[in-house]
Structures are given as C-alpha cells and as structure tokens.
Scaffold this active site. Structure first.
Site, mmCIF file in Angstrom:
data_model
loop_
_atom_site.group_PDB
_atom_site.id
_atom_site.type_symbol
_atom_site.label_atom_id
_atom_site.label_comp_id
_atom_site.label_asym_id
_atom_site.label_seq_id
_atom_site.Cartn_x
_atom_site.Cartn_y
_atom_site.Cartn_z
ATOM 1 N N GLY A 190 -5.970 21.688 7.596
ATOM 2 C CA GLY A 190 -6.945 22.755 7.777
ATOM 3 C C GLY A 190 -6.515 23.703 8.878
ATOM 4 C CD GLN A 191 -4.905 28.130 10.902
ATOM 5 O OE1 GLN A 191 -4.022 27.599 10.248
ATOM 6 N NE2 GLN A 191 -4.684 28.691 12.084
ATOM 7 N N GLY A 192 -8.244 25.896 12.244
ATOM 8 C CA GLY A 192 -9.383 26.194 13.113
ATOM 9 C C GLY A 192 -9.046 27.306 14.086
ATOM 10 N N GLY A 193 -9.969 27.564 15.004
ATOM 11 C CA GLY A 193 -9.723 28.603 16.004
ATOM 12 C C GLY A 193 -8.572 28.242 16.919
ATOM 13 C CG PHE A 194 -6.475 24.335 19.098
ATOM 14 C CD1 PHE A 194 -6.793 24.154 20.430
ATOM 15 C CD2 PHE A 194 -5.251 23.897 18.644
ATOM 16 C CE1 PHE A 194 -5.890 23.544 21.299
ATOM 17 C CE2 PHE A 194 -4.339 23.300 19.493
ATOM 18 C CZ PHE A 194 -4.668 23.128 20.830
ATOM 19 N N PRO A 253 -3.524 25.454 13.306
ATOM 20 C CG PRO A 253 -1.310 25.471 12.568
ATOM 21 C CD PRO A 253 -2.241 26.156 13.522
ATOM 22 C CB VAL A 254 -5.360 20.215 11.853
ATOM 23 C CG1 VAL A 254 -5.320 18.707 12.100
ATOM 24 C CG2 VAL A 254 -6.211 20.902 12.910
ATOM 25 C CG ASP A 257 -17.839 25.073 18.678
ATOM 26 O OD1 ASP A 257 -18.799 25.623 18.099
ATOM 27 O OD2 ASP A 257 -16.647 25.261 18.364
#
Length: 771
Positions: free
Chosen positions: A515-519, A521-522, A633
C-alpha cells in the site's frame, strides 16, 4: 484392522447349510435377508458378508471379511459410523430396491443410496473379489468397491472424475478397533500429471510422484507394471482416471490397508506362520512425508540430519532447523541472473544462469508437463525466468517447475535426474583444472591462511569502527529527538542495513507493495530467518521527515500490547529511512469495511471483536502503559488486521508522549486526518486523550455503518457520518445507521443490544470531546 480368533469361521461353515436348497448362498434378494448372526459367502468361499464385533468392543457391524483365514480380517464395513448396540440388526433389500442396514427399531443405519430403482427387481451378490454388487439382473447399480473402507483389494479402482468432481478413495479407520472415518484418505489426483496421494484431512500427507505409463516415479521400489501388477488408465479428453492392480497368482491372499496413522501397508497371508505379513509400506522413512524439509529443502534418509538445503539455498529459520523442524524450508542466497536483469529493467534473458544436476531424485510436487524431447527441456526452461528447475522422463516428457520446489527426496536407486537452476556464481567451476587447483592450494595454503587471517583482522577492525560510528550516529539522531520528548535512551531496537531489506523485498519490487500512505510505500518482505515483515519506506516526496520517522521509532519501540503493531527495527542509510514491522496479512480495516465485495466478511461478531481490540489498545496507550501516548491519527486505514482479523493500531509517526503530570498540549502544526479530528484540535491545536477518544467515536460509527465519515460531504442529510448519526439518534431511528449486511442476516437480541451500545458509545465519545 481388528484381529481376533473367534467362532466366526464356525458360523460361516454352519451358514453354508442354513439357506434352503436352490437358493444362492452368495446373494441377498427381496425375500432373503441377513439377520445377525447370519452370513452369505462368495461362490468360492473367499469372502463372507455378515455381522461381527471387534475383540475389544460390543458394537456390531455389517461387513465383508476373509472367510478362510482364521484371524478375523475385515475389508469393508457398511455401518462404520453407526454401529449396532445389540444383535437385532438386519441387512436386506428395502422396498425401494436399495440395500439397507436396520436396527431392531427399523431405524436406517446405512443405505446404498441409489435413485430411481425398480422395487423387487434388485439383488445383492458377494463376489470372490470381495466386491458386493447391487444389480437389477442386467446392470450393476452400486458396488462396495465404489464406496470402500480402509482396504484396497485386487481389481478395486481408485478413481477420479475431474469434470463431475467425483472420487473413489480409501478412508482410514479411527483405530484398529473402530472402523469409523479416520483422518486419512488415499485418492488419485490429477496434479497436471496423475499421481496417487494420501491426505491428512485436507492437507497433503504423501504423494507417489507422477505416473509415467509403467509406474509412479516417486515410489522408489515400484519397478514395473509387470512386476507389481499396478496399472493406471487415463482419459484426458473426458478427464477420468483410475488405477488398480491385479496379480497373475490368484492364490495369493494379498491386499493393501490404509492404517489409522496414514500409512498404506501391503499385507500378505502367511499360512505357515498363521498370520498376516506386512511386506510393504508407503511411509518407510520420514522422508516420505510430504514437504518434510519445506520449500527448496532436500530429504535424504541416509543422512543425519535427513534434511538439507539444495545447493545455492540456506535455511529460512536456522533456530528451527537446529531443533529438527525443517518445515520453513530454504531460500535462494543469490538472485538468478535473469532476475537481476529484470530488476535492472533490461528485460528477461538467459544471462549466466545454469543448472545443477541431481541424480536419482524424487521430483518436486506439481510439475508442468511438456511433450518436448529431452534435449529441449533445458533451453525451454532458460527462456522463462520463472522456471527454477526441470526434469525429463521417457514416459512423461519434460517437467518444469516455476514456484517453490517442495517434497524433493534423494533416492538410493531409480529416481529421475533433476536440474536446479542457479546463477553461475553458485555452480562448480573449473572441474577440468582440479589437479592444478589442488596443487596450488596445497603449495600456498600456509601463505594464504596467514594472509587471509591478517587481512580479516584488519578489515574487521575497520568495519567494526565504521559500523560503530554509523550506529552511534544513528542513535545520536534518535536520542536527540527522544531526549526532547522524555529524556530516555533507546539502544535495544535492531538496526537493519539497506541491502538486507532490499533482498527481503526483492529489491522493493512492485509485486511486493502492500500500500501507499502519507509516509511512503509499504512493502512485504521475508528475512533470512523466514520471518515475514512489512517495510515502511520514507518517500522523498513525503510531507513527513526525519522527526516523524524518529518519533515513530521512539514511541512504538517502547510499547508492547497485543492490539498495537510490533516494530522489529529500522534502517537509516543516506537518504533512506525505513521502519520494519510485523507483517499483517489482512492489511488494514478500511480495505474490508468500505469494500462492497469484502464487507460480508466482517460479520457483527468480527466487527465487535475489532471494536473491543481497538478500545483495549487505546486504553493501554492512555492509561496502562508506563508512557501516556496520544496517537493523533486514529482511523480505519491505521488499524491493521492479522490472520484472524484481530485489530492492531499502527502508524505512530504523529503520536506524542505525555509526561506523567501532563494532560494537554498545544501545537501550531495540526497533523492528522480531517473528519477524525476533534474540534479543539482541528481549530485550536489543542490535543489530549479526548482527541483520540473523538477519533475512536467516529471510527466506531464507521464500523457499525460500513460507511466512511467522508462519504457524507455535500450530503443532503448531514455533513458527516457523525452529524447523520446524531440526527437518527434524536429521531429514535438508529437502525437506519447500521450496515445492511448486519441488518439482513445478523440482527438478534444479543447483537441488537451490542449494536445499540456501540452507537451510544460512539456518540458519547464525540459529545465528551466537544465539552
């Protein structure tokens, strides 16, 4: 099979004169049934059918037994799962033409289950093969050979019909004195090529290897069809297959038995010894158990330990291997050249890959088959980078493997040559120069040893200084941030190097992306010891930086709770910043909750379990841990789900640690997700426990409703899910909020009470935070 010397033989002899003259002694008709202890006997007296008990039990069964052998030997049981408790049983042709076993109360204990029979037109005959056949005088309507027990008799067919999903399989007993269904079954499977297999419930326990027209090539001592009497008939067009056996010497009393431990035993009657002799067993060694050494492991019963990794591979979990648990298998130490080419974007190619030849092997499970001749197998495999091994058999052709190599075994005789694909660096080189190499090594061994030792010591010292400097620099960065927060030191968290994580994730391949977050990719990865991980890689385009990264390292490394995601370590090299977490196979809550195709997976019981888990994790953060943590959050995408859908709170990049006497703080930089932020935090930058409680209330309503909070923007009913929930609550119509999946299928009194309470708590969380 149960063994006892009893009066069964005497009963069988008496029964020969029991029936009136002119009536066949091997047949049951509508007018002639069998009552306990009556029997019928096959024409040549080989088998009998009747009632019996085991030595250690008073239960009565209807079955087929050897008639001329003094030790009670059962080869088929009708009412194996419903024994009679007395001597009132009867075996007869029922009014509808079926063969049926009844007790004294006329209750059906077993039925042949044939449809559309003509009443009074069927008979059941016991043949000398041990087969009980129900027929109408013209056709066979049902056979005991099509519904076998734990014995595999001559001419019996173990079959599979792929199109109709029908199988005839042997089933083990629970114990030698209990013929009810056990855990094991023997069947014929079409794994691209037909193979016989033993299953332990639904898990593959043994496989014979593919059939090559004469034998199963994974059975070491199965020589030829002529010697062993086995043959397999296949119709690829109709997708029907069966195998059976028949010996030329009909005087042998021989059969196979699938025992309660899952072993197929060959048994032969020895008249001289007056007992059965076990002359064959499928599971002769532990190596015959399917997948004993795991993926890319090889089993050799002559070695100790029996498991080793194939050349070019090493154990995934050395600790487990040292304890004799090899199930985790092995992994490749060096990427294939074609894989490196693909990762570098240069396309697939043959590169410098080659093949290691392993002689006399049981080939791995699930091969793909090709009719290519032997010389073309290698070239065909090299053209496909996913091809990791090949083999050739005259009766099969080329066999290819594209995934894990499982159930590889070294044979002492027979077997097939197996070719394992390896990069050139792993293959033996210079075999033609063996003498020169040996001479050189012997002549210079002292010089080389002393030089290597000197260089090793010098490099180790430099490397140690370099690693120590790098580690101290990283921890100084971490401690600078941490001391501003709580003044504590953090030295226990493992540091990973970039190369290690790149290898674990196949060079951060796109297929490994979770997945992809604000931080950033994972990625999913696997460490050398077999541990699965999730690698969170800080993107250069991310709005978060070193402070958030270090903050998450500091915060989560100090927390241990079943409902918080576990941090294994971190990596800081140059511009690379990565966090290494435990891998969560079901990803995040939002991927289930807001996906119409997956919503029904989350029934109310699972949703309530998730709500409870999140609340326990939040209580730990606020009250039960030695540090008070405000997450800031909390939302559905930051709730990860494990294999059993248990929730774990994640993403502590924006979390704050409060001192013991600190209850509230202010920030000029509001970080989080709108819709989940409490009003005082979003507008004034004030955050406290209430901030997380507000977010929990919104999240709770999302779980109940199956709708995103943000899905209500510009909605005619409300601006948010929270506003919509308050409107329904005030109107006394809270059920309009509940997910339809729950309303339609799960609304009982217990669930109704829990749902009402959850909605109430969710609304209270938002009201408390607005005071």
């Amino acid at each position: 099979m149960g063994k006892t010397i009893s009066c069964s033989v005497l009963l069988a002899l008496i029964s020969r004169f029991y029936f009136p003259f002119g009536t066949a002694l091997d047949t049951i008709t509508a007018s002639k049934s069998i009552k306990d202890p009556d029997v019928i006997i096959s024409q040549s007296g080989v088998f009998r059918l009747g009632f019996f008990s085991f030595a250690n039990s008073s239960n009565r069964y209807v079955g087929i037994l050897y008639n001329q052998i003094p030790i009670q030997t059962v080869v088929w049981v009708a009412n194996k799962n419903k024994p009679l408790k007395d001597f009132s049983g009867i075996l007869k042709i029922s009014d509808d033409g079926n063969l049926v076993v009844l007790n004294g109360k006329a209750e059906i204990l077993w039925l042949s289950k044939v449809k559309n029979l003509v009443p009074n037109a069927t008979t059941a005959q016991l043949l000398d093969s041990g087969n009980l056949v129900l027929n109408n005088g013209v056709n066979s309507l049902w056979e005991s050979f099509q519904d076998p027990s734990n014995a595999f008799l001559e001419t019996m067919k173990i079959s599979t019909d792929v199109k109709k999903s029908r199988k005839v399989e042997i089933k083990s007993w629970k114990s030698p004195d209990d013929p009810s269904d056990g855990n094991f079954s023997l069947s014929l499977e079409h794994f691209n090529i037909p193979e016989s297999a033993i299953w332990n419930n639904n898990q593959l326990y043994y496989r014979s290897g593919p059939w090559n027209g004469q034998s199963f090539i994974g059975v070491m001592n199965m020589n030829t069809v002529y010697l062993d009497g086995f043959y397999l008939v296949s119709d690829d067009k109709q997708q029907t297959y069966y195998f059976t056996y028949q010996y030329s010497n009909n005087s042998w009393s021989l059969h196979y038995e699938l025992d309660s431990q899952g072993n197929l035993i060959g048994r032969q009657w020895d008249a001289g010894k007056g007992d059965w002799i076990n002359w064959y067993a499928v599971l002769q060694t532990d190596c015959n158990v399917y997948g004993k050494c795991g993926p890319f492991g090889m089993c050799d019963p002559t070695k100790r330990p029996i498991c080793s990794c194939l050349k070019g591979f090493k154990p995934r979990n050395r600790e487990e291997w040292s304890r004799g648990n090899w199930s985790s298998g092995c992994f490749r130490t060096t990427l294939l050249q074609c894989q490196r080419d693909n990762n570098n974007g240069s396309g697939a190619g043959q590169g410098d890959d080659g093949f290691l030849k392993l002689k006399m092997m049981k080939v791995p499970a699930f091969p793909d088959r090709s009719s290519l001749i032997n010389g073309d197998c290698k070239d065909q495999c090299l053209k496909n980078c996913s091809c990791v091994a090949y083999a050739y058999d005259d009766g099969i052709g080329c066999m290819f493997w594209g995934g894990d190599l499982i159930d590889v075994q070294k044979f002492s005789t027979r077997g097939v040559d197996l070719y394992i694909r390896l990069p050139s660096s792993e293959l033996d080189k210079g075999k033609s120069n063996t003498v020169i190499v040996i001479t050189t090594v012997i002549a210079g061994i002292l010089v080389i040893t002393i030089s290597a030792l000197f260089l090793w010591c010098r490099m180790a010292k430099q490397r140690g200084n370099k690693m120590s400097f790098r580690r101290n620099k990283i921890w100084r960065q971490i401690e600078d941030v941490e001391e501003n927060l709580i003044g504590a030191k953090l030295q226990q968290l493992p540091l990973f190097n970039f190369e290690e994580l790149a290898t674990a994730t196949d060079n951060f391949h796109h297929t490994k992306k979770l997945g992809q977050g604000g931080f950033g990719p994972v990625y999913r990865g696997t460490l050398d010891d077999g541990k699965e991980i999730a690698v969170k890689r800080l993107s250069k385009a991310s709005g978060q930086g070193l402070e958030e990264f270090m903050n998450e390292v500091v915060v989560i490394s100090k927390l241990q709770h079943r409902n918080l995601v576990k941090l294994f370590g971190c990596c800081v090299e140059g511009e690379e910043k990565m966090l290494v977490y435990e891998y969560m196979p079901n990803k995040s809550l939002d991927s289930f909750l807001f996906d119409p195709a997956k919503q029904d997976v989350l029934n109310w019981r699972k949703r309530f379990n998730i709500i409870e888990g999140i609340s326990r994790g939040l209580l730990y953060l606020h009250r039960d841990s030695r540090l008070k943590i405000i997450h800031r959050d909390l939302k559905a995408s930051n709730i990860l789900l494990d294999q059993e859908l248990n929730p774990k709170i994640s993403d502590f990049g924006t979390a704050r640690i409060f001192r013991v006497n600190e209850n509230q703080a202010n920030t000029k930089r509001v970080i989080g997700t709108y819709g989940y932020m409490s009003p005082e935090y979003a507008m004034q930058g004030q955050f406290s426990e209430r901030s997380d409680v507000f977010s929990f209330g919104v999240l709770l309503l999302e779980i109940v409703s199956g709708r995103r909070n943000t899905s209500f923007y510009n909605n005619q009913y409300a601006l948010s899910l929270l506003g919509y929930a308050w409107k329904l609550w005030n109107k006394g119509n809270i059920w309009g909020l509940v997910d339809k999946v729950i309303l339609e299928f799960e609304l009982d009194s217990k669930n109704e009470k829990e749902i009402r309470r959850c909605i109430h708590v969710g609304l209270l969380c938002s009201r408390i935070c607005q005071r």
